[in-house]
Design a protein around this motif. Structure first.
Motif, PDB file in Angstrom:
ATOM      1  N   UNK A 323       1.985   9.851  -1.865  1.00  0.00           N
ATOM      2  CA  UNK A 323       2.799   8.686  -1.559  1.00  0.00           C
ATOM      3  C   UNK A 323       1.955   7.424  -1.699  1.00  0.00           C
ATOM      4  N   UNK A 324       2.480   6.438  -2.418  1.00  0.00           N
ATOM      5  CA  UNK A 324       1.745   5.194  -2.632  1.00  0.00           C
ATOM      6  C   UNK A 324       1.652   4.395  -1.341  1.00  0.00           C
ATOM      7  N   UNK A 325       0.577   3.617  -1.157  1.00  0.00           N
ATOM      8  CA  UNK A 325       0.427   2.800   0.051  1.00  0.00           C
ATOM      9  C   UNK A 325       1.516   1.739   0.131  1.00  0.00           C
ATOM     10  N   UNK A 326       1.873   1.317   1.342  1.00  0.00           N
ATOM     11  CA  UNK A 326       2.912   0.282   1.490  1.00  0.00           C
ATOM     12  C   UNK A 326       2.588  -1.010   0.744  1.00  0.00           C
ATOM     13  N   UNK A 327       1.304  -1.426   0.724  1.00  0.00           N
ATOM     14  CA  UNK A 327       0.952  -2.666   0.029  1.00  0.00           C
ATOM     15  C   UNK A 327       1.274  -2.571  -1.457  1.00  0.00           C
ATOM     16  N   UNK A 328       1.030  -1.389  -2.039  1.00  0.00           N
ATOM     17  CA  UNK A 328       1.330  -1.202  -3.460  1.00  0.00           C
ATOM     18  C   UNK A 328       2.836  -1.207  -3.690  1.00  0.00           C
ATOM     19  N   UNK A 329       3.580  -0.559  -2.810  1.00  0.00           N
ATOM     20  CA  UNK A 329       5.034  -0.540  -2.960  1.00  0.00           C
ATOM     21  C   UNK A 329       5.626  -1.938  -2.823  1.00  0.00           C
ATOM     22  N   UNK A 330       5.059  -2.724  -1.914  1.00  0.00           N
ATOM     23  CA  UNK A 330       5.530  -4.101  -1.796  1.00  0.00           C
ATOM     24  C   UNK A 330       5.264  -4.873  -3.088  1.00  0.00           C
ATOM     25  N   UNK A 331       4.098  -4.658  -3.671  1.00  0.00           N
ATOM     26  CA  UNK A 331       3.784  -5.307  -4.945  1.00  0.00           C
ATOM     27  C   UNK A 331       4.736  -4.853  -6.042  1.00  0.00           C
ATOM     28  N   UNK A 332       5.029  -3.558  -6.090  1.00  0.00           N
ATOM     29  CA  UNK A 332       5.958  -3.042  -7.091  1.00  0.00           C
ATOM     30  C   UNK A 332       7.341  -3.670  -6.933  1.00  0.00           C
ATOM     31  N   UNK A 333       7.786  -3.763  -5.685  1.00  0.00           N
ATOM     32  CA  UNK A 333       9.104  -4.369  -5.452  1.00  0.00           C
ATOM     33  C   UNK A 333       9.126  -5.813  -5.933  1.00  0.00           C
TER      34      UNK A 333
END
Length: 752
Positions: A323-333
């Motif tokens: 599972x990707x870290x939340x910071x990375x997912x926020x960047x992706x979004x």
């Protein structure tokens, strides 16, 4: 020798002087041959007043060639107005009913954009002139001949005399903004991190150049057609793209950096292709497909497949079981938000260039107008404003009732030269009571002075027509040069003398002509003032508050419904646009029209009124919040939808409810009711995302929802900062787009 002093004509007089020369030359070229060469006074009258209507009373924006092209298309309308006015003048009741219908229709045509709005007063005059006795159907040929001559000569003069440099078009502004977006996206792709100061300033400047207040009125894409709507959509999407690039977070993650970089490079390519499309008409379709593919890859990586494929390669995101870290997912979004804005920009630009035959794939739901023909789009625009909350409807009702009342009084009392009274109503009625009263006082003073001068000239000159013929062009040049600059008092006074010089050549002159002119202006202005008191006396100021508050209330409903749908993984029963989205779209339209009119009105008398003052609020942020709500909801509800985990679902619902609650608080601050309790706490939650626990293992759609809600909170913050009284408006320098002497609402006339 003393020499000649090096003096230059002030810019304001130079602009009105060029216009006055055109009007004077064309009016003389139409009036004198018919009056003295062919002895056809009716044709002479209509040739002169057609030029006065289109050149003096109308304020059609644009360059000379643009105005000429528009007026050429108006010629059949002019014929119809003269013919209908002639036929209905046989009876007072038919003339009154015709004035009601035609007056409303012409004033309401302002919904079509700044050019129909600017032409409406002149078209009113072309109907008013033949709607008075004598009833003479036999003179219809001469009336149409004079009208046609006036229009044809004035079109030629506008196109050929004193050519003006064309201002920067909206398409070129959008193309330049797209190139700025291309540079910003390329920098972000090449060097991970936020944009530097010069790039941020360039993005802000390009976005500001697309705001309506920064664009000349003639270049604003305000019409109801497909191309105009798409060009408006292009500017809005570009402003969104530039804003999201400026706020893009820097965290990318080691395993997915290549996918993020690919999306940003594709965004840069599509932005460059969009600029080329706007300038040269080339298709952005290949770049669009490239971005769609890159976006799909990043979206798949962000979703995180449930299991690891042992045979998969070691490319970016191959560690799919982790599972990707939340910071990375926020960047992706955030990057996916950028990609979505870029796709909307490219599609809108292609639609603006090619009309109903675009070369790109259109995102579902956003471009509902793409396949609809022009008559239906006009009907849709008119239907959207067919209600008492529309300022276009209010202005049309006010003007139609006032003109109808004057026509009734003139018909019943046989008011001499009654069309002068209607002309006074047309030119002196404003959208606010205070402005109407101020205008009438100045106009009556100017008319009295003009009447005294006219009486003196008529007494001294007597029946010597040659003197009036010599004075007319000189006085006309002076009137149309000085009047618009010095204000309504000067304009009415100079025009009163001008009218006397014209009619002294059409009938036996008498000093009582000045007396009749004074009486007509008094009657017309009094009736205009009465309807200014009875019909929406505060103009668009209150309406803007109500429209903005209604917009935020509708947006709050959609925010709650969208967050719940994302949380539960269910698609709403109704498709996007029905019924809640349609209500929000109409609220945005009404708020935009009220905002446009407020820019032409002075502040409320005494600065009093309910809620926040219109000048102290960033209304542009209110409108953008409505568009962001529409776009984000449509994007988040694209299938397939899967239910979030219980923790993520609860967090998404809670965040949506908090944003909706803040929208309602700001809405109440903008337009409080009589029993609305005062808000003691802050209107805006300073840390929306930090106010709830971040759910572990949340998917990308959750972070996309949070990114959307955070962008709405940014808009609300800009709105809320101006809801306290006496707060300076950050946009104040750009709001003074029109000098005080030239302020007018869409569809109203400046004084002749």
């Amino acid at each position: 020798m003393w020499g000649v002093p090096d003096a230059r004509l002030p810019a304001a007089y130079a602009a009105t002087g060029r216009r006055a020369v055109r009007v004077t030359l064309v009016a003389a070229a139409g009036f004198y041959p018919f009056r003295y060469g062919f002895d056809r006074p009716v044709a002479a009258t209509y040739a002169l007043f057609t030029v006065v209507a289109l050149g003096g009373l109308s304020t059609i924006p644009g360059t000379g060639r643009q105005r000429a092209a528009f007026m050429a298309r108006l010629l059949p309308v002019c014929w119809a107005l003269v013919a209908v006015g002639t036929c209905l003048s046989v009876r007072t009741w038919s003339a009154v009913l015709g004035m009601l219908v035609v007056g409303f229709t012409l004033a309401f045509s302002a919904v079509g954009g700044p050019r129909p709005a600017g032409a409406a007063p002149g078209l009113h005059l072309l109907y008013i002139l033949p709607s008075f006795p004598p009833y003479d159907p036999g003179s219809l040929g001469d009336r149409l001949l004079g009208t046609t001559t006036g229009v044809a000569l004035f079109v030629a003069a506008e196109a050929l005399l004193f050519p003006e440099p064309a201002p920067l078009s909206y398409r070129e502004r959008a193309a330049r903004a797209a190139l700025v977006a291309e540079r910003c996206a390329a920098r972000l792709a090449a060097a991970p991190g936020a944009l530097a100061g010069p790039d941020l300033r360039a993005a802000q400047g390009a976005s500001q150049a697309l705001r309506s207040l920064s664009v000349p009125e003639a270049e604003r894409p305000a019409g109801p057609g497909v191309r105009e709507r798409a060009l408006t959509h292009t500017g809005l999407a570009l402003r969104t793209l530039l804003g999201r690039l400026a706020q893009l977070p820097s965290g990318r993650g080691d395993g997915t950096a290549a996918d993020v970089t690919a999306v940003l490079r594709a965004v840069a390519g599509l932005a460059a292709a969009t600029a080329a499309c706007l300038r040269a008409g080339t298709s952005p379709a290949p770049r669009q497909e490239e971005l769609i593919a890159a976006r799909a890859r990043l979206s798949a990586v962000s979703e995180g497949p449930p299991a690891v494929d042992a045979g998969a390669g070691a490319g970016a995101g191959a560690d799919a079981g982790v599972r990707l870290p939340p910071a990375v997912l926020r960047c992706h979004a955030a990057v996916l938000e950028v990609a979505d804005a870029a796709l909307a920009t490219g599609a809108a630009a292609d639609l603006a260039v090619r009309g109903r035959h675009p070369s790109v794939r259109l995102p579902p739901g956003r471009f509902w107008y793409a396949t609809i023909r022009a008559p239906m789009l006009w009907w849709h625009r008119a239907l959207g404003h067919a209600g008492r909350r529309s300022v276009f409807f209010q202005n049309a009702v006010r003007m139609a009732l006032a003109l109808t009342a004057v026509r009734f009084v003139a018909g019943v009392d046989t008011l001499p030269h009654g069309f002068w009274a209607m002309l006074a109503t047309l030119t002196l009625t404003r959208t606010t009571l205070g402005e109407t009263w101020s205008t009438i006082r100045l106009a009556l003073a100017g008319t009295l002075a003009g009447a005294l001068v006219s009486a003196g000239v008529l007494i001294l000159v007597g029946a010597d027509t040659a003197v009036y013929a010599v004075l007319l062009p000189v006085w006309m040049l002076c009137a149309f040069t000085v009047g618009p600059v010095r204000g309504v008092g000067w304009a009415q006074g100079l025009f009163t003398v001008l009218v006397a010089l014209v009619f002294a050549q059409l009938a036996q002159p008498t000093w009582r002509l000045a007396e009749v002119r004074m009486l007509d202006v008094l009657v017309g202005s009094a009736i205009g003032a009465v309807f200014g008191v009875l019909a929406w006396p505060r103009g668009a100021h209150d309406e803007l508050r109500r429209a903005a508050a209604e917009l935020l209330r509708r947006a709050a409903e959609i925010v709650v419904a969208t967050s719940a749908s994302v949380a539960g993984g269910t698609t709403p029963a109704a498709p996007p646009g029905v019924p809640g989205h349609r209500s929000l779209q109409r609220a945005v339209v009404l708020a935009e029209s009220a905002y446009a009119q407020v820019q032409s009105e002075p502040a409320p008398l005494g600065g009093k009124g309910r809620g926040a003052e219109p000048r102290a609020v960033d209304w542009q942020a209110t409108l953008i919040a409505g568009h962001h709500t529409l776009w984000g909801s449509a994007r988040l509800l694209e299938p397939p939808l899967t239910a979030l985990s219980p923790a993520a679902a609860e967090s998404a619902r809670l965040l949506g409810e908090r944003v909706a609650g803040r929208m309602l608080l700001v809405s109440a601050a903008l337009d409080p009711g009589d029993d609305t309790p005062a808000t003691t706490g802050p209107l805006i939650d300073p840390d929306l995302a930090g106010s709830t626990d971040e759910p572990p293992g949340a998917p990308r759609r959750y972070y996309a929802t949070v990114a959307w809600l955070n962008s709405l909170m940014t808009d609300l913050t800009r709105i809320a900062h101006g809801t306290a009284p006496h707060t300076p408006d950050e946009n104040a320098p750009t709001q003074q787009a029109e000098p005080a002497a030239g302020r007018r609402a869409p569809g109203t006339a400046t004084s002749p």
